[in-house]
Design a protein around this motif. Structure first.
Motif, mmCIF file in Angstrom:
data_model
loop_
_atom_site.group_PDB
_atom_site.id
_atom_site.type_symbol
_atom_site.label_atom_id
_atom_site.label_comp_id
_atom_site.label_asym_id
_atom_site.label_seq_id
_atom_site.Cartn_x
_atom_site.Cartn_y
_atom_site.Cartn_z
ATOM 1 N N CYS A 121 0.847 -1.189 0.000
ATOM 2 C CA CYS A 121 0.000 0.000 0.000
ATOM 3 C C CYS A 121 0.889 1.248 0.000
ATOM 4 O O CYS A 121 1.831 1.338 0.792
ATOM 5 N N ARG A 122 0.579 2.167 -0.889
ATOM 6 C CA ARG A 122 1.277 3.448 -0.950
ATOM 7 C C ARG A 122 0.269 4.580 -1.060
ATOM 8 O O ARG A 122 -0.864 4.367 -1.479
ATOM 9 N N ARG A 123 0.735 5.771 -0.702
ATOM 10 C CA ARG A 123 -0.088 6.952 -0.940
ATOM 11 C C ARG A 123 -0.023 7.300 -2.420
ATOM 12 O O ARG A 123 0.837 6.814 -3.147
ATOM 13 N N ALA A 124 -0.927 8.144 -2.868
ATOM 14 C CA ALA A 124 -0.972 8.499 -4.283
ATOM 15 C C ALA A 124 0.291 9.223 -4.740
ATOM 16 O O ALA A 124 0.638 9.197 -5.927
ATOM 17 N N ASN A 125 1.010 9.873 -3.807
ATOM 18 C CA ASN A 125 2.249 10.557 -4.166
ATOM 19 C C ASN A 125 3.452 9.618 -4.172
ATOM 20 O O ASN A 125 4.586 10.049 -4.374
ATOM 21 N N GLY A 126 3.216 8.316 -3.925
ATOM 22 C CA GLY A 126 4.287 7.331 -3.988
ATOM 23 C C GLY A 126 4.888 6.940 -2.658
ATOM 24 O O GLY A 126 5.676 5.990 -2.589
ATOM 25 N N TYR A 127 4.552 7.635 -1.582
ATOM 26 C CA TYR A 127 5.123 7.323 -0.274
ATOM 27 C C TYR A 127 4.614 5.972 0.243
ATOM 28 O O TYR A 127 3.424 5.681 0.184
ATOM 29 N N PHE A 128 5.544 5.178 0.741
ATOM 30 C CA PHE A 128 5.238 3.840 1.233
ATOM 31 C C PHE A 128 4.413 3.905 2.518
ATOM 32 O O PHE A 128 4.683 4.727 3.401
ATOM 33 N N VAL A 129 3.410 3.021 2.629
ATOM 34 C CA VAL A 129 2.593 2.928 3.846
ATOM 35 C C VAL A 129 2.784 1.566 4.512
ATOM 36 O O VAL A 129 3.171 1.486 5.676
#
Length: 215
Positions: A121-129
């Motif tokens: 799962c990542r945020r739409a800006n590419g940051y890893f969750v």
């Protein structure tokens, strides 16, 4: 302005070389020096510059396109690069946007089936969750869930439905079909990742899922 200046210097140097050999000898007489200066001042640089520049443009226009396809070191033609494969994106009826990365094989999952899958799962800006696969050790902790939107977020249920075992999909899931309440899964067991995921529950999330098994 820089091109004109460079061309003038080149023109001037070629003109000096074309002078008779006697004119290149040191001159100690002020009268002779004045005569040489007069000869130089009487030379029409502007007309020569235009002609010289035209010849240079003609040369480069004619040969640069040919040289651009040739490896100057080996004299061989440079192979043309193949265009990368484009993965098409489609929108599911529920609102998720999906890319089929790997098709998979065998039976397809249907709504109501219990499935085992890994996800990132990542945020739409590419940051890893969060990911069920450890990025350092490669250890995986797959999730087992029924394709029931009362237990799994609707967007992910729609993405997993229709997938075959071994298949991989990438999906853009808006918040309206995401974590609309905290009881929906998948939710990480660890406190930090769970808190991070829920803090971005009102954002569009990107899921990459791989279907491992249909129970």
């Amino acid at each position: 302005m820089a091109v004109t200046h460079a061309t003038t210097l080149s023109s001037f140097s070629q003109f000096m070389i074309s002078l008779p050999a006697a004119s290149l000898r040191p001159r100690y007489s002020s009268k002779k020096r004045i005569r040489v200066d007069a000869e130089c001042s009487g030379f029409n640089f502007s007309s020569w510059n235009v002609k010289g520049l035209s010849r240079r443009l003609l040369f480069f226009t004619g040969f640069v396109p040919i040289l651009s396809n040739v490896n100057l070191a080996s004299g061989a033609l440079i192979p043309q690069m193949e265009e990368p494969e484009i993965i098409r994106t489609r929108k599911l009826p529920g609102g998720a946007r999906v890319q089929d990365v790997v098709d998979g094989e065998g039976q397809a999952a249907n709504e109501g089936d219990v499935v085992v899958f890994n996800y990132v799962c990542r945020r739409a800006n590419g940051y890893f969750v969060y990911s069920t696969v450890d990025q350092f050790t490669g250890e995986a902790k797959p999730v087992t869930l029924p394709l029931d939107e009362n237990q799994i977020i609707k967007g992910l249920k729609d993405v997993l439905a229709g997938m075959k075992v071994g298949g991989k999909r990438r999906a853009l899931i808006p918040p309206s079909i995401g974590y609309v309440n905290e009881n929906l899964k998948p939710i990480p067991e660890e406190f930090g990742p769970r808190r991070s995921l829920l803090s971005h529950a009102n954002e569009t999330l990107v899921f990459e899922v791989q279907l491992l098994k249909i129970l």
